[in-house]
Design a protein around this motif. Sequence first.
Motif, PDB file in Angstrom:
ATOM      1  N   TYR A 351      37.686  42.753  39.705  1.00 53.06           N
ATOM      2  CA  TYR A 351      38.711  41.710  39.777  1.00 53.06           C
ATOM      3  C   TYR A 351      40.103  42.329  39.714  1.00 53.06           C
ATOM      4  O   TYR A 351      40.992  41.990  40.500  1.00 53.06           O
ATOM      5  CB  TYR A 351      38.475  40.741  38.616  1.00 53.06           C
ATOM      6  CG  TYR A 351      39.582  39.764  38.349  1.00 53.06           C
ATOM      7  CD1 TYR A 351      39.752  38.640  39.152  1.00 53.06           C
ATOM      8  CD2 TYR A 351      40.434  39.936  37.254  1.00 53.06           C
ATOM      9  CE1 TYR A 351      40.755  37.732  38.884  1.00 53.06           C
ATOM     10  CE2 TYR A 351      41.440  39.033  36.980  1.00 53.06           C
ATOM     11  CZ  TYR A 351      41.596  37.932  37.801  1.00 53.06           C
ATOM     12  OH  TYR A 351      42.589  37.029  37.541  1.00 53.06           O
ATOM     13  N   LEU A 352      40.275  43.280  38.784  1.00 55.13           N
ATOM     14  CA  LEU A 352      41.591  43.899  38.628  1.00 55.13           C
ATOM     15  C   LEU A 352      41.962  44.714  39.854  1.00 55.13           C
ATOM     16  O   LEU A 352      43.129  44.820  40.227  1.00 55.13           O
ATOM     17  CB  LEU A 352      41.617  44.789  37.380  1.00 55.13           C
ATOM     18  CG  LEU A 352      41.539  44.055  36.053  1.00 55.13           C
ATOM     19  CD1 LEU A 352      41.471  45.033  34.899  1.00 55.13           C
ATOM     20  CD2 LEU A 352      42.745  43.115  35.893  1.00 55.13           C
ATOM     21  N   ALA A 353      40.935  45.288  40.500  1.00 54.70           N
ATOM     22  CA  ALA A 353      41.200  46.137  41.657  1.00 54.70           C
ATOM     23  C   ALA A 353      41.477  45.314  42.908  1.00 54.70           C
ATOM     24  O   ALA A 353      41.955  45.837  43.913  1.00 54.70           O
ATOM     25  CB  ALA A 353      40.022  47.078  41.891  1.00 54.70           C
ATOM     26  N   ALA A 354      41.171  44.029  42.853  1.00 53.68           N
ATOM     27  CA  ALA A 354      41.265  43.210  44.058  1.00 53.68           C
ATOM     28  C   ALA A 354      42.705  42.933  44.481  1.00 53.68           C
ATOM     29  O   ALA A 354      42.960  42.505  45.599  1.00 53.68           O
ATOM     30  CB  ALA A 354      40.521  41.895  43.832  1.00 53.68           C
ATOM     31  N   GLY A 355      43.622  43.168  43.553  1.00 55.91           N
ATOM     32  CA  GLY A 355      45.026  42.998  43.936  1.00 55.91           C
ATOM     33  C   GLY A 355      45.406  41.551  44.175  1.00 55.91           C
ATOM     34  O   GLY A 355      45.065  40.682  43.375  1.00 55.91           O
ATOM     35  N   SER A 357      44.544  39.175  46.419  1.00 52.42           N
ATOM     36  CA  SER A 357      43.582  38.109  46.713  1.00 52.42           C
ATOM     37  C   SER A 357      42.645  37.883  45.534  1.00 52.42           C
ATOM     38  O   SER A 357      41.455  37.723  45.676  1.00 52.42           O
ATOM     39  CB  SER A 357      42.754  38.495  47.941  1.00 52.42           C
ATOM     40  OG  SER A 357      42.150  39.749  47.708  1.00 52.42           O
ATOM     41  N   LYS A 358      43.228  37.917  44.354  1.00 59.69           N
ATOM     42  CA  LYS A 358      42.440  37.936  43.139  1.00 59.69           C
ATOM     43  C   LYS A 358      41.447  36.809  42.984  1.00 59.69           C
ATOM     44  O   LYS A 358      40.363  36.998  42.435  1.00 59.69           O
ATOM     45  CB  LYS A 358      43.387  37.907  41.937  1.00 59.69           C
ATOM     46  CG  LYS A 358      43.640  39.303  41.390  1.00 59.69           C
ATOM     47  CD  LYS A 358      44.499  39.210  40.158  1.00 59.69           C
ATOM     48  CE  LYS A 358      44.755  40.597  39.590  1.00 59.69           C
ATOM     49  NZ  LYS A 358      45.694  40.584  38.500  1.00 59.69           N
ATOM     50  N   THR A 359      41.778  35.634  43.376  1.00 53.18           N
ATOM     51  CA  THR A 359      40.906  34.507  43.054  1.00 53.18           C
ATOM     52  C   THR A 359      39.723  34.398  43.996  1.00 53.18           C
ATOM     53  O   THR A 359      38.768  33.710  43.693  1.00 53.18           O
ATOM     54  CB  THR A 359      41.687  33.184  43.070  1.00 53.18           C
ATOM     55  OG1 THR A 359      42.345  33.086  44.331  1.00 53.18           O
ATOM     56  CG2 THR A 359      42.689  33.144  41.936  1.00 53.18           C
ATOM     57  N   ARG A 360      39.771  35.033  45.134  1.00 46.85           N
ATOM     58  CA  ARG A 360      38.635  34.952  46.058  1.00 46.85           C
ATOM     59  C   ARG A 360      38.160  36.358  46.377  1.00 46.85           C
ATOM     60  O   ARG A 360      38.823  37.113  47.057  1.00 46.85           O
ATOM     61  CB  ARG A 360      39.048  34.219  47.330  1.00 46.85           C
ATOM     62  CG  ARG A 360      39.498  32.802  47.056  1.00 46.85           C
ATOM     63  CD  ARG A 360      40.107  32.176  48.299  1.00 46.85           C
ATOM     64  NE  ARG A 360      39.115  31.874  49.324  1.00 46.85           N
ATOM     65  CZ  ARG A 360      38.362  30.777  49.293  1.00 46.85           C
ATOM     66  NH1 ARG A 360      38.461  29.923  48.323  1.00 46.85           N
ATOM     67  NH2 ARG A 360      37.498  30.552  50.262  1.00 46.85           N
ATOM     68  N   ILE A 361      36.989  36.681  45.842  1.00 49.76           N
ATOM     69  CA  ILE A 361      36.453  38.034  46.030  1.00 49.76           C
ATOM     70  C   ILE A 361      35.072  37.943  46.658  1.00 49.76           C
ATOM     71  O   ILE A 361      34.215  37.205  46.173  1.00 49.76           O
ATOM     72  CB  ILE A 361      36.369  38.780  44.686  1.00 49.76           C
ATOM     73  CG1 ILE A 361      37.757  38.871  44.041  1.00 49.76           C
ATOM     74  CG2 ILE A 361      35.779  40.174  44.872  1.00 49.76           C
ATOM     75  CD1 ILE A 361      37.729  39.358  42.625  1.00 49.76           C
ATOM     76  N   PRO A 362      34.834  38.676  47.751  1.00 51.79           N
ATOM     77  CA  PRO A 362      33.511  38.639  48.387  1.00 51.79           C
ATOM     78  C   PRO A 362      32.433  39.157  47.436  1.00 51.79           C
ATOM     79  O   PRO A 362      32.663  40.105  46.676  1.00 51.79           O
ATOM     80  CB  PRO A 362      33.662  39.586  49.582  1.00 51.79           C
ATOM     81  CG  PRO A 362      35.117  39.737  49.796  1.00 51.79           C
ATOM     82  CD  PRO A 362      35.778  39.517  48.483  1.00 51.79           C
ATOM     83  N   VAL A 363      31.270  38.541  47.501  1.00 47.40           N
ATOM     84  CA  VAL A 363      30.136  38.990  46.690  1.00 47.40           C
ATOM     85  C   VAL A 363      29.850  40.464  46.972  1.00 47.40           C
ATOM     86  O   VAL A 363      29.463  41.219  46.085  1.00 47.40           O
ATOM     87  CB  VAL A 363      28.896  38.120  46.979  1.00 47.40           C
ATOM     88  CG1 VAL A 363      27.673  38.684  46.280  1.00 47.40           C
ATOM     89  CG2 VAL A 363      29.140  36.689  46.538  1.00 47.40           C
TER      90      VAL A 363
END
Lengths: 420, 496
Positions: A351-355, A357-363
């Motif tokens: 989550y932290l690495a997602a930058g 687009s934090k709230t939507r992360i692909p499975v």
Amino acid sequence: MESIIRAWRTAHADENGKLLASTISLTNTDLEEFAYSTNPARVAEDIFRSLEYENNSSRPKITNKTGLEAWAEVYVAYWKVAQALERHDEVEWGQVFVAMKDMTQAVIRGFQNGLWEVWQLEVLYTACKYLRYVAIRADEAKRSNGEDTWKSLEDAARIINRAFNVCLNDRAELAQSRKWGTYYIINILFKTYFKLNAITLSKNILKALVANTTEMPDLLDFRTSDVVTFKYYCGVIAFLDENYVKAEEHLEMAYQLCHKAAQKNKELILTYLIPTKLLTQRQLPSATLLKPYPLLESLFLPLAKCIKSGDLRGYDENLARGEDWFVKKRIFLTLERGRDITLRNLFRKVYLAAGDSKTRIPVDHFKAAVSWKSGVELEAEEVECYLANMIYKGYIKGYISREKGMVVLSGSNAFPGTGV
Amino acid sequence: MTTPPWRAAGGTAVQRPSFHPVSVRKNLGKSNSSNTYSTSQAPQQQQQPARRTQFPDALKAYVARTFEDCPSENKAEVEVSLKKIITDAFENETVWTIDWATHPLPAAARRQSTTTSDKMDISSGDDSSPASNTPTKNHSSNVSKGSKRKLSSRIASDKNEFTVTRPDKKYKKTNASDYSYEGPDAFKRLDKRYKRHQAKNVFSHYNAMHNALDSPAFAPIVGRATNLEKRYLRLTSAPDPDTVRPLHVLEKTLELLKSKWKAENNYSYICDQFKSLRQDLTVQHIKNDFTINVYEIHARIALEKADLGEYNQCQSQLANLYSEKIPGGHPHEFKAYRILYLLHTCNRTDMNDILASLTPAEKEDRAILHALAVRSAVAGGNFHRFFKLYLDAPNMGGYLMDSFIDRERLAALAAICRSYRPDIPFRHITEELGFENDAECEAFIVKHNAGNFIKTKESSKDDGTNKIVLETVKALPIIEAAKAVAFKKVDIKGQI
């Protein structure tokens, strides 16, 4: 014989319970002398005479005839114990146990009949303590002959239980009450029940204690050593019941009260307190805390590091490495739940690495992370299953959209309790 | 140990004053009050006034002690110095006044002797009285005994200092000076002390065996009945040999039952017959591979018919039989069942015990590995893995897993309903929860009152395929409730 009986007199003159208890202790340095000081035909008479002599030369007299008889019974049984220990080339522990049983029962009778006072409780402690020891040795001896038995120890537990009831049900006023012996005896009982793997019996003791709680002095008025041991066992019992909140309470108290030099005891308490805190507070032990305990340090510290960094493979490996010990201590199944926290920490890193687009992360991102950190290529379904569990348990706030293959995380506080 | 001097003399406290007449000749200062205690040699001295050629017993003990721990290479040296000490003592006429019990040992022997405090304790115990009167010479290992006499005065002062409610508090500080030391290592010292007695006692085992066999209550009977079948009746009195079948008949019975089970598949009949078969084995004390075979077959049949109570009775008997190292049977297969069974009963305590008992060989066994994998999947909530393992269970593990599969499905479904939004494809549930087909899955959901939330959804891609989904938000409370019911403690008869 005289040295022991003389000590009996001195102890009474000074009301010194410890000295009195030492006259029926198996570590008494005069044990051998005592064993050889008389013979089976004369022992009862010799002991009674000796007691009578000391009694008559005391001012004031220590006890009356009934009292002398009660003590004579104890010392005759003690002589049989001494004899069984000292006068054979090979100690026949079964025999020692029979004699020890007689002695303990004689001591219990002394208290039951109201002959003995509260300062004499040490005698009861010593009798129960060694009864348990001798019972263990007797069973060991039988087992080394191929007989699988715990009979002597079970027997001992029953007798110690009687001692417990003598203490618990005493109605005398508090200053003179034998209730003061309750916790010491309970602790011996707990120890015995744990050894027998009969932990449910410990719960019966606790129930009996609760039923009598109104007339009981406050726990903290008892000897601190008794309190620590008692709280430790209460904690472990709650722990095994999976009542971790209660377990934490008891163990925390035991740890706080424990003498700072009692290294071994603190180690025992921490053995259960650490897994408990992992579950209740998701708290990990620090290196400083573990430093004085090499065993705990070697097993818990690597585990804690892996949990912190979300290193699944390391976690599994370290858990497997300590498995034998963990299982033996009955903490394995609890520590196993730490895997959830490891996983949560790993997902949090994703989550932290997602930058942005934090709230939507692909499975798939989570899948990649888990596959990398566990060293096994996982199916997307399995990772979804992990995610579903995390969400279900409240470790993650959000939902999975199967249609889009996305995890939608809450805008704020997506990983409760971790600051993000 | 040599016989302590006072014991040989049969001396007691009462005899001590008899020492007085001879003390005059010893040139003792007035300050020496030891004549009342010093002791053991008193009676002997009186009998033999020619003391010059006589050695005090305490001195004899002293010599014995000197040589006790003396290494052989030092012997000569020790002998010389010992001779000197004794000659000096006689020369100075101090031989009767020196307190030999605490007198320093010759240098060559001393090094070793101080380390063996255990022995020192005993020897000092034998002639302790002199020691108590010569505190200045107190030997380090003598503490326990030596300070005894001082105890009373110390206690008296302690008593005044502490006035607290708890009765035992006032003696807190006297511990170290107690006459017999009870430290934290008391048990260790005991262990050490009696170690030499640890050798195996062959006879006690032999005796125990014989006693057990001779006791009438344990005497097994041998049956005389010849009919193969017998209805099960719970015994309320001693078994009658006329109605009990001997082993060779029972063997035929088992064959008959096996073929009947295949042909008729009548469980109530078979179970009844097996119970009477087991009973006949028990009353005749037959414990061999045949016994194991009977229990295993009955356990498997019970599993197939989901009769967990009966299964468990067999299981616990089997555990005993295996642990008695009776050859034959399939201990691994049944240990795997046991793990699965404990999962069913949610018995964490026993589960921990069984994990602790696994041997390396058992951890290699396929069935046990499967059971362990199932266990860790359940523990970790990994339902994906769990249902895969369910479909791939070796032996009859699947039957056992059947007993808790619904419960685990509800748990998984609850997690799914909470985490997927807005809905979840129906097919996904079928696959993830190990259902054979959609119909079975639907039946399951309907059975738990969530059938209303299965909806058909128009495909957004407009390719004509409509999707069947479960509305997760609405289904969640119902599934949660069903799960709570399913996880209520399982109680099974005969559970150990």
